[in-house]
Design a protein around this motif. Structure first.
Motif, PDB file in Angstrom:
ATOM      1  N   LYS A  43       0.835  -1.204   0.000  1.00  0.00           N
ATOM      2  CA  LYS A  43       0.000   0.000   0.000  1.00  0.00           C
ATOM      3  C   LYS A  43       0.869   1.252   0.000  1.00  0.00           C
ATOM      4  CE  LYS A  43      -3.930  -2.288   0.655  1.00  0.00           C
ATOM      5  NZ  LYS A  43      -5.066  -2.277  -0.298  1.00  0.00           N
ATOM      6  N   GLN A  44       0.249   2.377  -0.308  1.00  0.00           N
ATOM      7  CA  GLN A  44       0.947   3.658  -0.214  1.00  0.00           C
ATOM      8  C   GLN A  44       0.987   4.132   1.228  1.00  0.00           C
ATOM      9  OE1 GLN A  44      -1.087   6.292  -2.998  1.00  0.00           O
ATOM     10  NE2 GLN A  44       0.438   5.842  -4.567  1.00  0.00           N
ATOM     11  N   ARG A  45       1.949   4.985   1.501  1.00  0.00           N
ATOM     12  CA  ARG A  45       2.037   5.577   2.823  1.00  0.00           C
ATOM     13  C   ARG A  45       0.809   6.449   3.057  1.00  0.00           C
ATOM     14  NH1 ARG A  45       7.770   8.007   4.695  1.00  0.00           N
ATOM     15  NH2 ARG A  45       8.325   5.992   3.779  1.00  0.00           N
ATOM     16  N   GLU A  46       0.241   6.360   4.269  1.00  0.00           N
ATOM     17  CA  GLU A  46      -0.982   7.091   4.569  1.00  0.00           C
ATOM     18  C   GLU A  46      -0.860   7.770   5.931  1.00  0.00           C
ATOM     19  OE1 GLU A  46      -4.270   4.373   4.891  1.00  0.00           O
ATOM     20  OE2 GLU A  46      -3.230   3.082   6.323  1.00  0.00           O
ATOM     21  N   LEU A  47      -1.558   8.889   6.066  1.00  0.00           N
ATOM     22  CA  LEU A  47      -1.584   9.592   7.334  1.00  0.00           C
ATOM     23  C   LEU A  47      -2.440   8.825   8.334  1.00  0.00           C
ATOM     24  CD1 LEU A  47      -0.991  12.157   9.065  1.00  0.00           C
ATOM     25  CD2 LEU A  47      -3.121  13.089   8.144  1.00  0.00           C
ATOM     26  N   VAL A  48      -1.919   8.639   9.526  1.00  0.00           N
ATOM     27  CA  VAL A  48      -2.653   7.990  10.607  1.00  0.00           C
ATOM     28  C   VAL A  48      -3.209   9.047  11.561  1.00  0.00           C
ATOM     29  CG1 VAL A  48      -2.477   6.421  12.565  1.00  0.00           C
ATOM     30  CG2 VAL A  48      -1.245   5.913  10.445  1.00  0.00           C
ATOM     31  N   ALA A  49      -2.336   9.945  12.007  1.00  0.00           N
ATOM     32  CA  ALA A  49      -2.742  10.978  12.955  1.00  0.00           C
ATOM     33  C   ALA A  49      -1.780  12.149  12.863  1.00  0.00           C
ATOM     34  CB  ALA A  49      -2.765  10.427  14.384  1.00  0.00           C
ATOM     35  N   GLY A  50      -2.304  13.344  13.090  1.00  0.00           N
ATOM     36  CA  GLY A  50      -1.473  14.539  13.048  1.00  0.00           C
ATOM     37  C   GLY A  50      -1.755  15.436  14.225  1.00  0.00           C
ATOM     38  N   ILE A  51      -0.767  16.258  14.560  1.00  0.00           N
ATOM     39  CA  ILE A  51      -0.930  17.221  15.645  1.00  0.00           C
ATOM     40  C   ILE A  51      -0.199  18.502  15.251  1.00  0.00           C
ATOM     41  CG2 ILE A  51       1.063  16.305  16.928  1.00  0.00           C
ATOM     42  CD1 ILE A  51      -0.579  16.969  19.508  1.00  0.00           C
ATOM     43  N   SER A  52      -0.885  19.631  15.417  1.00  0.00           N
ATOM     44  CA  SER A  52      -0.281  20.908  15.056  1.00  0.00           C
ATOM     45  C   SER A  52       0.469  21.487  16.246  1.00  0.00           C
ATOM     46  CB  SER A  52      -1.362  21.880  14.596  1.00  0.00           C
ATOM     47  OG  SER A  52      -2.134  22.291  15.705  1.00  0.00           O
ATOM     48  N   SER A  53       1.234  22.546  15.990  1.00  0.00           N
ATOM     49  CA  SER A  53       1.953  23.194  17.088  1.00  0.00           C
ATOM     50  C   SER A  53       0.986  23.776  18.105  1.00  0.00           C
ATOM     51  CB  SER A  53       2.876  24.281  16.541  1.00  0.00           C
ATOM     52  OG  SER A  53       2.130  25.237  15.808  1.00  0.00           O
ATOM     53  N   GLY A  54      -0.238  24.034  17.679  1.00  0.00           N
ATOM     54  CA  GLY A  54      -1.246  24.550  18.593  1.00  0.00           C
ATOM     55  C   GLY A  54      -2.011  23.462  19.325  1.00  0.00           C
ATOM     56  N   GLY A  55      -1.692  22.202  19.010  1.00  0.00           N
ATOM     57  CA  GLY A  55      -2.307  21.085  19.724  1.00  0.00           C
ATOM     58  C   GLY A  55      -3.532  20.493  19.050  1.00  0.00           C
ATOM     59  N   ARG A  56      -3.898  21.013  17.884  1.00  0.00           N
ATOM     60  CA  ARG A  56      -5.041  20.422  17.187  1.00  0.00           C
ATOM     61  C   ARG A  56      -4.638  19.065  16.607  1.00  0.00           C
ATOM     62  NH1 ARG A  56      -6.331  25.430  13.404  1.00  0.00           N
ATOM     63  NH2 ARG A  56      -4.076  25.250  13.303  1.00  0.00           N
ATOM     64  N   THR A  57      -5.565  18.131  16.686  1.00  0.00           N
ATOM     65  CA  THR A  57      -5.291  16.778  16.222  1.00  0.00           C
ATOM     66  C   THR A  57      -6.263  16.374  15.128  1.00  0.00           C
ATOM     67  OG1 THR A  57      -6.699  15.808  17.921  1.00  0.00           O
ATOM     68  CG2 THR A  57      -4.367  16.078  18.463  1.00  0.00           C
ATOM     69  N   ASN A  58      -5.825  15.446  14.297  1.00  0.00           N
ATOM     70  CA  ASN A  58      -6.710  14.857  13.300  1.00  0.00           C
ATOM     71  C   ASN A  58      -6.310  13.406  13.115  1.00  0.00           C
ATOM     72  OD1 ASN A  58      -4.368  16.288  11.806  1.00  0.00           O
ATOM     73  ND2 ASN A  58      -5.123  14.841  10.274  1.00  0.00           N
ATOM     74  N   TYR A  59      -7.272  12.578  12.709  1.00  0.00           N
ATOM     75  CA  TYR A  59      -7.067  11.139  12.609  1.00  0.00           C
ATOM     76  C   TYR A  59      -7.669  10.585  11.327  1.00  0.00           C
ATOM     77  CZ  TYR A  59      -6.116  11.470  17.614  1.00  0.00           C
ATOM     78  OH  TYR A  59      -5.597  11.810  18.842  1.00  0.00           O
ATOM     79  N   ALA A  60      -7.060   9.522  10.845  1.00  0.00           N
ATOM     80  CA  ALA A  60      -7.673   8.755   9.775  1.00  0.00           C
ATOM     81  C   ALA A  60      -8.924   8.088  10.325  1.00  0.00           C
ATOM     82  CB  ALA A  60      -6.705   7.701   9.256  1.00  0.00           C
ATOM     83  N   ASP A  61      -9.944   7.951   9.495  1.00  0.00           N
ATOM     84  CA  ASP A  61     -11.193   7.350   9.948  1.00  0.00           C
ATOM     85  C   ASP A  61     -10.980   5.953  10.511  1.00  0.00           C
ATOM     86  OD1 ASP A  61     -13.301   8.761   7.307  1.00  0.00           O
ATOM     87  OD2 ASP A  61     -12.634   9.580   9.229  1.00  0.00           O
ATOM     88  N   SER A  62     -10.026   5.232   9.955  1.00  0.00           N
ATOM     89  CA  SER A  62      -9.813   3.844  10.344  1.00  0.00           C
ATOM     90  C   SER A  62      -9.255   3.693  11.760  1.00  0.00           C
ATOM     91  CB  SER A  62      -8.866   3.160   9.353  1.00  0.00           C
ATOM     92  OG  SER A  62      -7.618   3.834   9.305  1.00  0.00           O
ATOM     93  N   VAL A  63      -8.736   4.777  12.337  1.00  0.00           N
ATOM     94  CA  VAL A  63      -8.138   4.671  13.671  1.00  0.00           C
ATOM     95  C   VAL A  63      -8.847   5.528  14.706  1.00  0.00           C
ATOM     96  CG1 VAL A  63      -5.896   4.208  12.590  1.00  0.00           C
ATOM     97  CG2 VAL A  63      -6.416   6.518  13.419  1.00  0.00           C
ATOM     98  N   LYS A  64      -9.844   6.288  14.300  1.00  0.00           N
ATOM     99  CA  LYS A  64     -10.563   7.141  15.246  1.00  0.00           C
ATOM    100  C   LYS A  64     -11.172   6.302  16.361  1.00  0.00           C
ATOM    101  CE  LYS A  64     -11.802  11.037  12.250  1.00  0.00           C
ATOM    102  NZ  LYS A  64     -12.889  11.701  11.499  1.00  0.00           N
ATOM    103  N   GLY A  65     -10.981   6.777  17.595  1.00  0.00           N
ATOM    104  CA  GLY A  65     -11.495   6.064  18.745  1.00  0.00           C
ATOM    105  C   GLY A  65     -10.571   4.982  19.264  1.00  0.00           C
ATOM    106  N   ARG A  66      -9.537   4.646  18.493  1.00  0.00           N
ATOM    107  CA  ARG A  66      -8.580   3.615  18.939  1.00  0.00           C
ATOM    108  C   ARG A  66      -7.180   4.179  19.171  1.00  0.00           C
ATOM    109  NH1 ARG A  66      -7.230  -0.498  15.609  1.00  0.00           N
ATOM    110  NH2 ARG A  66      -7.499   0.731  13.706  1.00  0.00           N
ATOM    111  N   PHE A  67      -6.789   5.139  18.361  1.00  0.00           N
ATOM    112  CA  PHE A  67      -5.442   5.727  18.450  1.00  0.00           C
ATOM    113  C   PHE A  67      -5.546   7.148  19.001  1.00  0.00           C
ATOM    114  CE2 PHE A  67      -3.257   3.200  14.762  1.00  0.00           C
ATOM    115  CZ  PHE A  67      -3.698   2.008  15.329  1.00  0.00           C
ATOM    116  N   THR A  68      -4.524   7.538  19.744  1.00  0.00           N
ATOM    117  CA  THR A  68      -4.459   8.896  20.278  1.00  0.00           C
ATOM    118  C   THR A  68      -3.055   9.448  20.074  1.00  0.00           C
ATOM    119  OG1 THR A  68      -6.108   8.380  21.972  1.00  0.00           O
ATOM    120  CG2 THR A  68      -4.777  10.362  22.297  1.00  0.00           C
TER     121      THR A  68
END
Length: 119
Positions: A43-68
């Protein structure tokens, strides 16, 4: 450029947990955003989770609720807590940092850490 050193990968049974760490060579306050990517076999490399310098986070749908994703500015380190792991989470996980220089951005990558989830 930012040097990134990952740790914490390994072999775990389905339903188990792992925590990945990524230590940066400079203050997180000087980094625009950081995140975890993964590359599963074939598979291609994919984003799992991100965090900005301000602390905002985002997640791939496949890991929401499981990864932090979280950060410790005092240690210049980000983490990925992975719970309820499934075999489809098996991948090489990479730490990523995006830094901004004027109008340009620079991507830095860690060496990757293997996560294997057995069924």
């Amino acid at each position: 450029q930012v040097q990134l050193v990952e740790s914490g990968g390994g072999l775990v049974q389905a339903g188990g947990s792992l925590r990945l760490s990524c230590a940066a060579s400079r203050s997180l306050f000087s980094i625009y955003a950081m995140g975890w990517y993964r590359q599963r076999p074939g598979k291609q490399r994919e984003l799992v989770a991100g965090i900005s310098s301000g602390g905002r986070t985002n997640y791939a749908d496949s890991v929401k609720g499981r990864f932090t994703i979280s950060s410790d500015n005092a240690k210049n380190t980000i983490y990925l807590q992975m719970n309820s792991l499934q075999p489809e989470d098996t991948a090489v996980y990479y730490c990523h940092a995006e830094t901004v220089y004027g109008s340009s951005t620079l991507d830095s990558w860690g060496q990757g850490t293997q996560v294997t989830v057995s069924s």
